[in-house]
Design an enzyme around this catalytic site. Structure first.
Site, short mmCIF file in Angstrom:
data_model
loop_
_atom_site.label_atom_id
_atom_site.label_comp_id
_atom_site.label_asym_id
_atom_site.label_seq_id
_atom_site.Cartn_x
_atom_site.Cartn_y
_atom_site.Cartn_z
N ASP A 569 0.87 -0.93 0.03
CA ASP A 569 0.17 -0.12 0.02
C ASP A 569 0.90 1.27 0.01
OD1 ASP A 569 -2.39 1.70 0.47
OD2 ASP A 569 -2.38 1.25 2.46
N ASP A 645 -8.86 3.92 -2.06
CA ASP A 645 -10.03 4.21 -0.87
C ASP A 645 -11.14 4.91 -1.44
OD1 ASP A 645 -7.88 3.66 0.89
OD2 ASP A 645 -7.15 5.36 1.08
#
Ligand code: NOJ
Length: 971
Positions: A569, A645
């Site tokens: 990430d 996200d």
């Protein structure tokens, strides 16, 4: 989540998280618009029609497969070198660089899988202002016009693609800063050099004639291609004559955005070029953007931006940059599909214009009827901050050809381990070992299959990756072994920012090996991220990558076991206090390259090194599974990508479809979105619908922000639980089909999720459709993505085709738009008549438990009463299918009332216990009898049932091994 550091102070990361928690939408002011990006603004200020470039025909050089020619900018006299190659497989490559740059310009390494094989190029015509080249078989021609410079690509006599026809070629040459100290030094050098030259030259230097014509003539003369001019000559030209068109722009040598100043030691270095597609109205690709599948024109707004960024709470339907970039654009018309692959890793903007934009369909028809309308045309302009122009033109002509061409350059989707296609359960965070255990048991209690549980950043010891929080996860090995016993796996997060902490081995090793990215002043670059102050390993350095890979060895990553996989990430890289939440462009990487040059590659390299690490820990036997947020062209070779996200909102659910479709078009098939939405709490209806959508996307993972309420599938009441369970079970039943699709994608480069136009390229109705799609060429999916939906409008494509509702088996004729009424349990999916799909229909705990389960074949008869399909089977996790030929690729064919099973690929063989327990034939009449025939055995009769109303014939228990050859006859 507020955390204090050792001294009791709130860390910047904590402040940031708190701050972010109160803001609820993207803060656009954190990210540049084109106007705020100096090179984008400069380039956009250059309007079509005034290209200063001329090709110097007298410099033309040919070899069998390439052409080289100099281009001169008539305004500043800087010579460029253009190289043009014919490539095998109907592609060409165009490279433009400075002929004699002051220093090397960045050329993207490691993305191409090989030096693309070239094909013959021959000169077939020439006059005083142009050259005609033939590619390969001669059907494709390229006409290069010298002044103004442009290139036109013809297929037969049809113009299909033009380069620089709008005159937007930009190449900002490297130069000395005019008023800088070094410039003064260099002009002193120049004048000394001039004096020496004058002393020795037979013809003394003349003052240019008043209108400058002679000087222009002289400096337009081509430089010999092979001879590199000396540095002195270079400086002489640069400081005396090369007036930079960009000199006036204030952002040229230094650019400030918010509090960050980008000192540009190399000054302006941007490149740009335009491409025109006559006859084309539809363009796609250039992910990642949270936008429709079909790209819009960018007139009056910002261009699409490709610059890997961590955009907090991204907004939908706009061209802002997101986490990853793939600089590949597809142009499609009923006649052909073409592609452009712009191989440049710097910040890039793409402008799209069209002469039919804004015209209604009626307006276009009127133009056509009256004969007055121009041919529709789409123009695309690429602008990158640095590097060179290196562009591949993929000439199709079919969509499948373009996919094949592109993946022959950058590689195909890695075949994931089978479990990675199953359901993943994640949240930020599963708090401790007990929590993991409870969630794991929850799935068993509620009889919901799942394969992988994920641990986010809180599992580490203070955001030190490759470690475990000693209090919350004191027994990682035991925890993992427990999962192994259940035939399940775990994924742990490993981010690329490394806590600056002399007590942390990973940091110490990277520092001692000098593997960190440097600041422009040569110190280790530091930024703020989850651990507080962090260093950023230089993943562009192969030695750094090798070291990183070695960290995944079981004795290095303590507590790790074979069933632990990885999530990368924040690898844009995300830097909370950096410009646009990323790294300073003037940071320095190995080889003295600026971050500016390599930015969009950083995430690609992180995933590459991680996947290689996983491979190595098993001695190269096991296939890796790595999820990445950031990516570039070629990332498909290393694993999966998710869309970052998103939010628990209906629009975010809807956009997950075009976002993954766009990625699939450019090679990255293994894509998914956070099921449920990352931010906010989904209402149960949204959550259920999201599971139904996710079950039909390649990467199927539920994930949630740390501040959201828990949302394991059983927390929303019995009814919703049952709906979620059904969706997940549907996914598991189709795992053989998914796995086969991924295998096909790996072999052939074809996307798994396909927009309808890929399979129905001549049907204009489908060009703009992105709320439904195909899986392979067999299933059409139109998930419900609207709140309170009572029905969906489904378009069934294909003249004369038939489709079967996979749930009711109802047969439907195409083309048609049908209104399908839906309930909360509906997932509208149709199987194409003419296809055969294999399923495994026994409910199990995890995909691993299904290994030897029997198959059911769904044979959907086409209008001619025929059908075909295939199935890939191997051990599901090793490279033995490649290295040892241990696989089955089966082919099923139905024709003349006989279904046969044979091999699609005799090179593979694999022992399996899996057998065929049922054959369901959709659209079949009732036979008098059904017979099974296997090689060397007598015919046997099979039981069957037939439903007259739906024309469904179910043949029971052929009980043949899936690897065997057999036939079933309906008589
Ligand atoms: C950002 C990622 O996009 C998200 O999925 C993750 O949960 C957080 N970082 C924390 O690691």
């Amino acid at each position: 989540m507020a955390e204090a550091d050792a001294s009791g102070r709130m860390t910047a990361a904590v402040w940031l998280t708190l701050l972010l928690a109160v803001v609820s939408a993207v803060d656009r002011s954190n990210f540049k618009t084109c106007d705020q990006s100096s090179f984008c603004k400069r380039q956009r200020n250059l309007k079509p029609g005034s290209s200063p470039y001329r090709a110097l025909l007298e410099s033309l050089q040919f070899s069998q497969d390439s052409m080289k020619i100099q281009l001169i900018n008539e305004a500043n006299k800087v010579p460029l070198l253009l190289e043009f190659y014919g490539l095998k497989g109907n592609m060409t490559r165009l490279r433009i660089n400075e002929l004699t740059p002051l220093k090397a310009r960045y050329e993207v390494p490691d993305v191409l899988v090989q030096d693309p094989p070239t094909t013959r190029l021959s000169v077939t015509g020439r006059d005083e202002n142009s050259v005609e080249l033939s590619l390969g078989d001669g059907i494709r021609k390229v006409i290069l016009t010298a002044k103004p410079f442009r290139m036109d690509l013809l297929v037969g006599w049809e113009l299909v693609l033009s380069v620089n026809s709008r005159g937007l070629l930009v190449f900002e040459h490297l130069r000395q800063r005019k008023d800088s100290f070094s410039d003064k030094v260099s002009s002193t050098v120049v004048s000394i050099w001039d004096s020496i030259k004058n002393l020795f030259s037979r013809t003394p230097t003349k003052e240019p004639d008043p209108d400058g014509a002679e000087a222009a003539e002289a400096s337009n003369a081509p430089l010999p291609l092979e001879e590199e001019p000396t540095e002195k000559t270079e400086q002489l030209e640069d400081t005396s004559k090369r007036e930079g068109e960009a000199e006036e722009d204030p952002g040229t040598w230094e650019e400030t955005f918010k509090t960050h100043t980008d000192r540009k030691p190399n000054g302006p270095t941007s490149v740009g070029l335009d491409f025109s597609f006559p006859g084309v109205e539809n363009v796609y690709g250039i992910p990642e953007h949270a936008d429709n599948l079909r790209l819009r024109t960018t007139e009056g707004g910002d261009p699409y931006r490709l610059y890997n960024l961590d955009v907090f709470q991204y907004e939908l339907y706009n061209p802002m940059a997101l986490y990853g970039s793939v600089p590949v654009l597809l142009a499609h018309s009923a006649q052909r599909t073409l592609g452009i692959f712009w191989l440049n890793a710097a910040e890039t903007w793409v402008d799209i214009t069209s002469n039919t934009a804004g015209k209604t369909l009626f307006g276009k028809m009127l133009d056509y009827i009256q004969g007055g309308g121009e041919t529709p045309q789409t123009d695309v302009r690429w602008m990158s901050e640095s590097g060179i122009i290196d562009v591949f033109l993929l000439l199709g002509p079919s969509p499948a050809d373009v996919f094949k061409q592109y993946t022959s350059l950058t590689g195909t989707q890695a075949l994931p381990p089978l479990f990675a296609l199953a359901y993943h359960q994640s949240r930020w965070n599963y708090n401790d070992e007990e929590d993991v255990n409870a969630v794991d048991n929850g799935f068993d209690e509620h009889d919901i299959p799942y394969d992988i549980i994920w641990l986010d950043i809180e599992h580490t010891d203070g955001k030190r990756y490759f470690t475990w929080d000693p209090n919350k996860f004191p027994h990682p090995r035991e925890m993992l072994q427990h999962l192994t016993a259940k035939r399940r796996k775990m994924v742990s997060i490993v981010d690329p920012h490394i806590k600056v902490d002399t007590g942390y081995r990973v940091h110490n090793e990277i520092r001692s090996r000098d593997f960190y990215v440097k600041t422009k002043d040569g110190n280790d670059y530091e930024g703020w991220c989850w651990p507080g102050s962090a260093g950023y390993p230089d993943f562009t350095n192969p030695q750094m990558r090798a070291w990183w890979s070695s960290m995944f060895a079981y004795d290095q990553y303590e507590g790790s076991t074979e069933n632990l996989y990885t999530w990368n990430d924040m690898n844009e890289p995300s830097i909370f206090n950096g410009p646009e939440v990323t790294m300073h462009k003037d940071a320095v990487h190995q080889g003295d390259w600026e971050h500016r040059d390599v930015h969009n590659l950083y995430g690609f390299y992180v995933q590459m090194a991680t996947a290689q690490g996983q491979e190595q820990r098993s001695g190269g036997v096991e296939r890796p599974f790595v999820l990445t947020r950031s990516f570039f062209a070629g990332s498909q070779r290393y694993g999966a990508v998710w869309t970052g996200d998103n939010s628990a909102e209906w629009d975010h659910l809807k956009i997950s479809i075009p976002m993954c479709l766009s990625l699939g078009l450019v090679g990255i098939s293994f894509c998914g979105a956070d099921v449920g939405g990352f931010f906010k709490n989904p209402e149960p209806e949204l959550l259920v619908r999201w599971y139904q959508v996710g079950a039909y996307q390649p990467f199927f993972r539920a994930h949630a922000h740390v501040d959201t309420t828990r949302r394991e599938p059983w927390l929303f009441g019995e009814e919703n639980k049952a709906l979620i369970r059904d969706a997940i079970r549907e996914r598991y039943a189709l795992l053989p089909f998914w796995y086969t699709l991924l295998y096909q994608s790996y072999r052939t480069g074809q996307p798994v999720m396909r927009p309808l136009w890929v399979e129905y390229p001549q049907d204009p109705t489908v060009y703009g459709i992105d709320d439904q799609y195909l899986l392979g060429d067999a299933l059409l999916v139109h998930p419900v993505t609207a709140q309170g939906a009572r029905g969906v409008q489904v378009y069934l494509p294909g003249k004369g085709a038939v489709w079967y509702d996979v749930h009711t088996h109802q047969k439907l004729h195409a083309p048609q738009t049908l209104y399908l009424t839906v309930t909360m349990s509906s997932i509208p999916v149709y199987q194409r008549g003419g296809s055969i799909v294999a399923r495994k229909e026994r409910v199990r705990r995890s995909s691993d438990c299904m290994q030897n389960d029997p198959y059911t074949l769904y044979v959907a008869l086409g209008p001619q009463g025929t059908a075909q399909g295939d199935l890939f089977v191997d051990d599901g996790h090793t490279y033995n299918f490649e290295t040892k030929g241990q696989y089955l690729h089966r082919l099923f064919r139905f024709s003349g009332n006989v279904l046969t099973a044979s091999t699609a690929d005799p090179k593979g063989s694999f022992e399996t216990l899996a057998w065929i327990e049922r054959v369901v034939i959709l659209g079949a009449g009732k036979p008098a009898a059904v017979f099974l025939k296997q090689d060397g055995a007598a015919e046997t009769r099979l039981d069957f049932t037939h439903e007259a109303e739906t024309s469904v014939l179910t043949v029971r228990k052929p009980a043949v091994n899936v690897g065997a050859d057999w036939s079933i006859s309906l008589r």
